[in-house]
Design an enzyme around this catalytic site. Structure first.
Site, PDB file in Angstrom:
ATOM      1  N   LYS A  37       0.347  -0.661  -0.100  1.00 41.16           N
ATOM      2  CA  LYS A  37       0.322  -0.053  -0.123  1.00 41.16           C
ATOM      3  C   LYS A  37       0.981   1.327  -0.179  1.00 41.16           C
ATOM      4  O   LYS A  37       1.787   1.225   1.012  1.00 41.16           O
ATOM      5  CB  LYS A  37      -1.185  -0.369   0.797  1.00 41.16           C
ATOM      6  N   LYS A  69      -1.743  -1.665  -4.099  1.00 44.53           N
ATOM      7  CA  LYS A  69      -2.856   0.117  -4.104  1.00 44.53           C
ATOM      8  C   LYS A  69      -2.051   0.946  -4.020  1.00 44.53           C
ATOM      9  O   LYS A  69      -1.439   1.028  -3.436  1.00 44.53           O
ATOM     10  CB  LYS A  69      -3.896  -0.511  -2.431  1.00 44.53           C
TER      11      LYS A  69
END
Ligand code: PBG
Length: 336
Positions: free
Chosen positions: A203, A258
């Site tokens: 992330k 992400k």
């Protein structure tokens, strides 16, 4: 008739592209409703829906309307939904205790959703940012630094409370070190041996999360703060492989990359290296960009959205978390 100019190409790749039948036969990747996860922002109250201004077409929904949305998604073949609670300001605190309240909004939403649509896979977000007064994903010390091990203790309680409420998948999106192992151990000890962990392993500290922070109401809390001390530097790629290796070792069932479109090189590397279930998150800013351009008549929304999602499949993603999930499933159905 055109004149032969003395040269024939050795190969004519255009032959296969000439007609729909041969284009269809050689198509390598296909987007299906099976690939999609629909995120929903969940509100307190009944019969409430609130538009999110920076995400046209996305609404925050109260739990009863979330259940209606789940029925619609299930009818379209969307296998799972990811819930993001919008915490009222009075429920936020420095210690984020609301995160593991068995009667908290997220926990109530999970129970209602599993009750209404038992077959819908329910994914919960494990991170403290909706619950902290400062908008960080963890507990902070006096300097504002997000403390790792103290935060993991709270994440454990949050994840277990989600599992107790009936969540099928807990998804730690906080990027603390060691949280996957700690959560896995607590789930096993609590008898939640079937609860899957979707680890947000790679992330990034992305600026594409802006509209999400508006939607859950953490933007104002975070203010000028940032998440650079725990989310990854967008300039890094090898580091993502190290993060995934750790999370798989610690017991993750699936890993998430992400954001999506700016990070498809990472998706490909991770899929090739580990071959684990690899998911990608087309984040709020990606959604907002496509919507804004479409609303201006600058892009064809349907075509560009399906192209973006198909690119994620091509990059190696097994599933895609996207605010377009329901819409994409409708379009796939219409065109299928
Ligand atoms: C926070 C969280 C974020 C998103 C999902 N979970 C934002 C952040 O890290 O600040 C962003 C998703 C999106 O932009 O769509 N735990």
């Amino acid at each position: 008739m055109p004149q032969y100019n003395g040269y024939f190409p050795l190969s004519r790749p255009r032959r296969m592209r000439r007609d729909a039948f041969s284009r269809r036969l050689m198509r390598e990747h296909r987007l299906s409703a099976d690939d999609l996860i629909q995120p929903v922002f969940v509100l307190e109250g009944r019969g409430r829906r609130e538009p999110v201004p920076s995400m046209p077409g996305v609404e925050r929904l109260s739990v009863d309307l979330l259940c209606r949305e789940a029925e619609a998604c299930a009818a379209l073949g969307v296998p799972a939904m990811a819930l993001f609670p919008v915490t009222p300001p009075e429920a936020k605190s420095d210690d984020a205790a609301e995160a593991y309240n068995p009667e908290g909004l997220a926990q109530r939403a999970v129970r209602a959703l599993k009750d209404a649509v038992p077959d819908m896979g329910v994914i919960t977000d494990v991170a403290l940012d909706p619950f902290t007064t400062h908008g960080q994903d963890g507990l902070i010390d006096e300097t504002g630094y997000v403390m790792n091990d103290e935060t993991v203790e709270v994440l454990i309680q949050q994840a277990v409370s989600h599992a107790e409420a009936g969540a099928d998948v807990v998804a730690p999106s906080d990027m603390m070190d060691g949280r996957i192992g700690a959560i896995r151990e607590a789930l096993e000890e609590g008898g939640h041996i079937h609860t899957r962990i979707l680890a947000y392993s790679a992330k990034y500290a992305s600026s594409y999360y802006g509209p999400f922070r508006d939607a859950v109401g953490s933007a104002a809390n975070l203010g000028a703060g940032n998440k650079y001390t725990y989310q990854m530097d967008p300039a890094n790629s090898d580091e993502a492989l190290r993060e995934v290796a750790l999370d798989l070792e610690e017991g993750a069932d699936m890993v998430m990359i992400k954001p999506g479109m700016p990070y498809l090189d990472i998706v490909r590397r991770i899929k090739d290296e580990f071959g684990a279930p690899t998911f990608v998150y087309q984040v709020s800013g990606e959604y907002a960009m496509l919507k804004a351009a479409a609303q201006n008549g600058w892009l064809d929304e349907r075509a560009c959205m399906l192209e973006a999602l198909t690119s994620m499949k091509r990059a190696g993603a097994d599933a895609i978390l996207t605010y377009f999930a329901r819409q994409a499933a409708e379009w796939i159905k219409d065109s299928g």
